[in-house]
Write an enzyme that holds these catalytic residues in place. Structure first.
Site, short mmCIF file in Angstrom:
data_model
loop_
_atom_site.label_atom_id
_atom_site.label_comp_id
_atom_site.label_asym_id
_atom_site.label_seq_id
_atom_site.Cartn_x
_atom_site.Cartn_y
_atom_site.Cartn_z
N TYR A 107 16.73 4.62 -33.40
CA TYR A 107 15.85 3.76 -32.50
C TYR A 107 14.51 4.67 -32.43
CZ TYR A 107 13.67 1.03 -28.96
OH TYR A 107 12.66 0.06 -28.28
N GLU A 195 8.68 -2.20 -32.82
CA GLU A 195 9.97 -1.73 -32.55
C GLU A 195 10.70 -1.81 -33.61
OE1 GLU A 195 12.90 -2.33 -29.08
OE2 GLU A 195 13.48 -4.00 -30.46
#
Ligand code: ADP
Ligand code: MG
Length: 388
Positions: A107, A195
């Site tokens: 992530y 993101e």
């Protein structure tokens, strides 16, 4: 403003960030043709929401024929993810992406950090579709690395991020280079979020942005006319969209009292007081500094297009804008629109007596409130169809 994954990836690629090959498709034939360019592929629903994988919006296809049948099922389907709410989102577009051999998923994101007045890189070795669970159960596995907006990205921040992800050698270098590009994109395009989840390490030792979400700061959109064509109004609440065209700050909620307010603080307080007395606001609508007839009319129109609204609570503080001007705007808008649902008005501020008199003299069935609590009680009663 949000954009689709395929648009975010095109933007990432234009900054030199590594993304897998992909082709957007709006029809089954386009999906088949795109899939024919790759050995095997992943068919991905393009809706403004994450969590698609778990909801059936990301499917693997070994052959173009399989991609065709997956696309047939996916196009037009209502995708209900953890982020869309129960109403879901209709899939109107797909991204046909080449399938990648994934070794590890990470992530990685960049977002604003108002406390430090800067940016923050958020990194976790536990990337992929379980990141929400990780955030809940192992928040220590998600690491924040502050970045100054004045100095920009520094290699040592990339080294720290590589440490968090467990990347060494060439992979560390790839990550540092990628982060530099992401921060540049974030700052140049006035983003509010970049993101990458997952960022993956492929079996042949490459970092790739396998999913991408890029959000922009609405207040800076005027500086980026190049972004306007990327807006997909199918993905937006139609009421919020038309409010944004009239420069009104509007957020749809699920109650039955429409709130017309000036100033975000007053909007919050109004919603709180309605809740406090057992009611439920249908929206957050802030007409901003100027409650002129035109703006009040646009606001009423938007509020009324919500079929759930049973009463409107106008709660306005006349500061720079005087109460008599606001009252005139309200009376005019109410008259022009032939409003059929009860309107409760609480006015306070400069020339308030004159404002109240204008409303009284209008002959309209506007319910006057002496203060916020009185207004909230009366609006709740009016929505229930009883007298306060
Ligand atoms: P979402 O976050 O909306 O669920 P993702 O794009 O992150 O959608 O996809 C979910 C998962 O599907 C990823 O974590 C990854 O494991 C897998 N995946 C997505 N794209 C590909 C691809 N091109 N090749 C292989 N696996 C993929
Ligand atoms: Mg994802």
């Amino acid at each position: 403003m949000k954009i689709h994954e395929y648009q975010a990836k095109e933007m990432l690629a234009s900054y030199g960030a590594p993304v897998p090959r992909g082709i957007p498709a709006k029809t089954v034939d386009q999906a088949y043709e795109a899939a024919s360019k790759f050995g095997s592929c992943v068919v991905k629903a393009q809706v403004h929401s994450g969590g698609r994988g778990k909801a059936g919006g990301v499917k693997f296809a070994e052959t173009p024929e399989k991609a065709r049948s997956v696309a047939e099922a996916m196009l037009g389907m209502k995708l209900i993810t953890k982020q869309t709410g129960p109403e879901g989102k209709i899939v109107r577009q797909l991204l046909i992406s080449e399938a990648v051999d994934v070794e590890r998923e990470f992530y990685l994101s960049i977002t604003g950090d108002s406390e430090r007045a800067g940016l923050v890189i958020v990194a976790s070795a536990a990337g992929g579709t379980e990141i929400e669970e990780t955030a809940k159960e192992h928040p220590e596995a998600i690491v924040q690395i502050p970045v100054s907006v004045i100095e920009g990205f520094k290699s040592y921040q990339g080294i720290r991020a590589a440490e968090v992800l467990g990347l060494e050698g060439d992979l560390q270098k790839q990550l540092i280079s990628l982060l530099g590009k992401l921060v540049k994109l974030y700052l140049e395009k006035d983003c509010s979020l970049v993101e990458i989840n997952p960022l993956v390490q492929t079996t042949d030792g490459k970092l790739l942005c396998l999913d991408a979400k890029v959000n922009f700061d609405d207040n800076a959109l005027f500086r980026h006319p190049e972004l306007a064509p990327m807006r997909d109004i199918n993905e937006e609440d139609p009421k919020e969209y038309s409010a944004s065209l009239s420069d009104l700050n509007y957020v749809s909620l699920d109650g039955d009292i429409g709130c017309l307010v000036n100033g975000a603080g007053l909007a919050m307080a109004t919603m709180d007081i309605i809740k406090n007395f057992g009611g439920s606001p249908a929206n957050f609508l802030d007409v901003g500094g100027s409650a002129t007839t035109e703006r009040v009319k646009s606001a009423f129109e938007i509020i009324l297009s919500d079929g759930n609204v049973k009463a409107i609570f106008v709660n306005i503080f006349g500061g720079i804008m005087k109460c008599d001007i606001i009252a005139e705007g309200l009376v005019q808008a109410t008259r022009d629109m032939g409003l059929s649902i009860p309107v409760v008005v609480r006015l306070e501020g400069t020339n308030v007596d004159l404002g109240r008199k204008i409303i009284e003299d209008s002959g309209l069935a506007i319910i006057a409130a002496s203060d916020m609590a009185d207004g909230a009680r009366k609006a709740i009663a009016a929505a229930k169809g009883v007298k306060a």
